[in-house]
Design a protein around this motif. Structure first.
Motif, PDB file in Angstrom:
ATOM      1  N   ASP A 159     -22.869 -31.764 -47.900  1.00 31.04           N
ATOM      2  CA  ASP A 159     -24.070 -30.928 -47.865  1.00 31.04           C
ATOM      3  C   ASP A 159     -25.222 -31.598 -48.600  1.00 31.04           C
ATOM      4  N   MET A 160     -24.876 -32.426 -49.581  1.00 35.06           N
ATOM      5  CA  MET A 160     -25.909 -33.166 -50.317  1.00 35.06           C
ATOM      6  C   MET A 160     -26.579 -34.214 -49.422  1.00 35.06           C
ATOM      7  N   GLN A 161     -25.889 -34.585 -48.337  1.00 36.92           N
ATOM      8  CA  GLN A 161     -26.416 -35.549 -47.374  1.00 36.92           C
ATOM      9  C   GLN A 161     -26.999 -34.851 -46.149  1.00 36.92           C
ATOM     10  N   GLY A 162     -26.949 -33.514 -46.157  1.00 43.29           N
ATOM     11  CA  GLY A 162     -27.386 -32.774 -44.969  1.00 43.29           C
ATOM     12  C   GLY A 162     -26.413 -32.893 -43.817  1.00 43.29           C
ATOM     13  N   LEU A 163     -25.139 -33.181 -44.141  1.00 44.28           N
ATOM     14  CA  LEU A 163     -24.145 -33.432 -43.104  1.00 44.28           C
ATOM     15  C   LEU A 163     -22.997 -32.428 -43.139  1.00 44.28           C
ATOM     16  N   LYS A 164     -23.175 -31.311 -43.815  1.00 47.98           N
ATOM     17  CA  LYS A 164     -22.062 -30.375 -43.970  1.00 47.98           C
ATOM     18  C   LYS A 164     -21.485 -29.897 -42.644  1.00 47.98           C
ATOM     19  N   PRO A 165     -22.299 -29.514 -41.646  1.00 47.98           N
ATOM     20  CA  PRO A 165     -21.703 -29.015 -40.401  1.00 47.98           C
ATOM     21  C   PRO A 165     -20.785 -30.032 -39.727  1.00 47.98           C
ATOM     22  N   GLN A 166     -21.216 -31.304 -39.690  1.00 48.22           N
ATOM     23  CA  GLN A 166     -20.403 -32.328 -39.035  1.00 48.22           C
ATOM     24  C   GLN A 166     -19.077 -32.536 -39.776  1.00 48.22           C
ATOM     25  N   VAL A 167     -19.162 -32.608 -41.106  1.00 49.34           N
ATOM     26  CA  VAL A 167     -17.965 -32.840 -41.905  1.00 49.34           C
ATOM     27  C   VAL A 167     -17.057 -31.612 -41.890  1.00 49.34           C
ATOM     28  N   ALA A 168     -17.644 -30.424 -41.975  1.00 49.31           N
ATOM     29  CA  ALA A 168     -16.848 -29.196 -41.985  1.00 49.31           C
ATOM     30  C   ALA A 168     -16.078 -29.019 -40.686  1.00 49.31           C
ATOM     31  N   ASP A 169     -16.665 -29.423 -39.567  1.00 50.05           N
ATOM     32  CA  ASP A 169     -15.964 -29.327 -38.287  1.00 50.05           C
ATOM     33  C   ASP A 169     -14.702 -30.193 -38.286  1.00 50.05           C
ATOM     34  N   ILE A 170     -14.817 -31.396 -38.850  1.00 55.79           N
ATOM     35  CA  ILE A 170     -13.656 -32.287 -38.923  1.00 55.79           C
ATOM     36  C   ILE A 170     -12.617 -31.712 -39.878  1.00 55.79           C
ATOM     37  N   THR A 171     -13.075 -31.168 -41.011  1.00 57.40           N
ATOM     38  CA  THR A 171     -12.166 -30.560 -41.981  1.00 57.40           C
ATOM     39  C   THR A 171     -11.363 -29.444 -41.327  1.00 57.40           C
ATOM     40  N   GLU A 172     -12.036 -28.553 -40.628  1.00 55.48           N
ATOM     41  CA  GLU A 172     -11.366 -27.429 -39.983  1.00 55.48           C
ATOM     42  C   GLU A 172     -10.324 -27.895 -38.969  1.00 55.48           C
ATOM     43  N   ALA A 173     -10.682 -28.895 -38.164  1.00 58.99           N
ATOM     44  CA  ALA A 173      -9.743 -29.407 -37.168  1.00 58.99           C
ATOM     45  C   ALA A 173      -8.504 -29.996 -37.838  1.00 58.99           C
ATOM     46  N   ALA A 174      -8.701 -30.688 -38.959  1.00 62.23           N
ATOM     47  CA  ALA A 174      -7.570 -31.276 -39.681  1.00 62.23           C
ATOM     48  C   ALA A 174      -6.679 -30.190 -40.271  1.00 62.23           C
ATOM     49  N   MET A 175      -7.289 -29.143 -40.849  1.00 60.61           N
ATOM     50  CA  MET A 175      -6.501 -28.085 -41.472  1.00 60.61           C
ATOM     51  C   MET A 175      -5.715 -27.282 -40.443  1.00 60.61           C
ATOM     52  N   ARG A 176      -6.228 -27.224 -39.213  1.00 62.13           N
ATOM     53  CA  ARG A 176      -5.493 -26.552 -38.134  1.00 62.13           C
ATOM     54  C   ARG A 176      -4.422 -27.448 -37.533  1.00 62.13           C
ATOM     55  N   GLY A 177      -4.406 -28.716 -37.938  1.00 60.00           N
ATOM     56  CA  GLY A 177      -3.409 -29.647 -37.424  1.00 60.00           C
ATOM     57  C   GLY A 177      -3.798 -30.330 -36.136  1.00 60.00           C
ATOM     58  N   GLU A 178      -5.082 -30.265 -35.775  1.00 60.26           N
ATOM     59  CA  GLU A 178      -5.535 -30.843 -34.506  1.00 60.26           C
ATOM     60  C   GLU A 178      -5.872 -32.328 -34.627  1.00 60.26           C
TER      61      GLU A 178
ATOM     62  N   GLU B  89      -4.961 -35.865 -37.190  1.00 63.89           N
ATOM     63  CA  GLU B  89      -4.187 -36.387 -38.302  1.00 63.89           C
ATOM     64  C   GLU B  89      -5.068 -36.443 -39.544  1.00 63.89           C
ATOM     65  N   PHE B  90      -4.496 -36.044 -40.688  1.00 59.45           N
ATOM     66  CA  PHE B  90      -5.312 -35.908 -41.881  1.00 59.45           C
ATOM     67  C   PHE B  90      -5.949 -37.235 -42.307  1.00 59.45           C
ATOM     68  N   ALA B  91      -5.184 -38.322 -42.281  1.00 60.63           N
ATOM     69  CA  ALA B  91      -5.726 -39.612 -42.724  1.00 60.63           C
ATOM     70  C   ALA B  91      -6.936 -40.017 -41.888  1.00 60.63           C
ATOM     71  N   GLU B  92      -6.830 -39.816 -40.582  1.00 60.53           N
ATOM     72  CA  GLU B  92      -7.961 -40.131 -39.699  1.00 60.53           C
ATOM     73  C   GLU B  92      -9.161 -39.257 -40.027  1.00 60.53           C
ATOM     74  N   SER B  93      -8.904 -37.977 -40.244  1.00 59.48           N
ATOM     75  CA  SER B  93     -10.011 -37.060 -40.525  1.00 59.48           C
ATOM     76  C   SER B  93     -10.697 -37.414 -41.841  1.00 59.48           C
ATOM     77  N   LEU B  94      -9.897 -37.778 -42.850  1.00 60.74           N
ATOM     78  CA  LEU B  94     -10.504 -38.110 -44.146  1.00 60.74           C
ATOM     79  C   LEU B  94     -11.328 -39.386 -44.038  1.00 60.74           C
ATOM     80  N   THR B  95     -10.796 -40.379 -43.347  1.00 59.65           N
ATOM     81  CA  THR B  95     -11.530 -41.634 -43.172  1.00 59.65           C
ATOM     82  C   THR B  95     -12.877 -41.383 -42.495  1.00 59.65           C
ATOM     83  N   ARG B  96     -12.869 -40.559 -41.456  1.00 62.51           N
ATOM     84  CA  ARG B  96     -14.109 -40.251 -40.737  1.00 62.51           C
ATOM     85  C   ARG B  96     -15.086 -39.488 -41.619  1.00 62.51           C
ATOM     86  N   ARG B  97     -14.575 -38.533 -42.394  1.00 62.01           N
ATOM     87  CA  ARG B  97     -15.464 -37.728 -43.230  1.00 62.01           C
ATOM     88  C   ARG B  97     -16.044 -38.532 -44.385  1.00 62.01           C
TER      89      ARG B  97
END
Length: 280
Positions: free
Chosen positions: A95-114, A116-124
């Motif tokens: 959010d400090m970068q103005g990127l919260k929506p993009q990052v939050a979408d990836i976070t949600e997909a990872a938490m739902r199991g859609e 892989e967590f490592a891939e999602s963290l690397t992207r975020r």
């Protein structure tokens, strides 16, 4: 079997009404919003009726072996983001970068199991490249809050002699501060790389994913000389399922459906201290 009914806004008459569905031999008021029902009918039909009535009343209903108590366990292992604390730290950093929506979408997909967590963290984390590292302290100071009942739960388990572990797919910047603040015994998380006072968009070393979390619980149990069956594990996302799967008791806290379905206990409305009511 016992049945524990609890909800922060539930009245005792409402809890007693739901309790009668399970035909309890005795009922004991634990506090104004929690009721323990002893020697209940836990047949499938009764469970379904109780759980439906509880959900409609925003009450957590937990069927549990009457013999289970905190004394059966030696360790409580917790996820951090959206479990011990109310936020997803990486989303707030973004959010400090103005990127919260993009990052939050990836976070949600990872938490739902859609994803892989490592891939999602690397992207975020890559999206955070160039952000001043002082943003981490701002997130800690301005946005990080302990989840409802978290401090009471920790006081209760420590008082019962259990050790505590905070294991996170988040970052050591936050786990280390929480360890000092809350008196936690063990922590393990990812290390954000910082160069010249700015985030590089990379993580140093291996990523703490679902397997890493499970291995951390196993390692801490081994260090303590206990079996993972003597651990309680609390989480909310798909990357918590492996460590929850080896525990003696798994607790889904404000969790995604895939986690609620597999956990022994689900706390959807009550605070983390609801664990204390369940285990006496």
């Amino acid at each position: 079997m016992n049945l524990v009914l609890q909800g922060p806004a539930a009245s005792m008459p409402e809890l007693r009404r739901i309790a009668t569905l399970a035909l309890p031999a005795r009922m004991l008021e634990l506090n104004p919003h929690a009721l323990r029902c002893e020697q209940v009918d836990d047949s499938n039909g009764v469970r379904q009726a109780v759980e439906l009535a509880a959900l409609e009343a925003r009450v957590d209903a937990t069927f549990i072996d009457a013999a289970r108590t905190l004394a059966d366990y030696r360790l409580v292992a917790m996820d951090m983001d959206s479990t011990l604390i109310t936020i997803e730290c990486i989303d707030e950093i973004a959010d400090m970068q103005g990127l919260k929506p993009q990052v939050a979408d990836i976070t949600e997909a990872a938490m739902r199991g859609e994803i892989e967590f490592a891939e999602s963290l690397t992207r975020r984390v890559a999206l955070l490249a160039g952000l001043d590292a002082s943003a981490l302290q701002r997130v800690y100071d301005e946005r990080l809050h302990i989840s409802m009942g978290g401090e009471a739960m920790l006081a209760g388990v420590k008082g019962a002699g259990l050790k505590t572990l905070l294991v996170s797919g988040g970052f050591t910047f936050f786990t280390e501060r929480l360890q000092e603040r809350l008196g936690l015994d063990y922590t393990h998380a990812n290390v954000l790389e910082v160069e010249h006072g700015k985030l590089t968009g990379r993580v140093v070393g291996g990523i703490v994913d679902a397997v890493g979390k499970m291995q951390t619980v196993e390692r801490v149990c081994a260090d303590m000389g206990i079996d993972p069956e003597q651990a309680i594990v609390i989480g909310d996302g798909a990357n918590d399922l492996k460590m929850m799967g080896i525990a003696g008791l798994s607790v889904a806290f404000r969790a995604k459906p895939v986690v609620r379905q597999q956990a022994n206990i689900a706390l959807n409305f009550t605070g983390l201290d609801g664990l204390l009511a369940i285990l006496g």
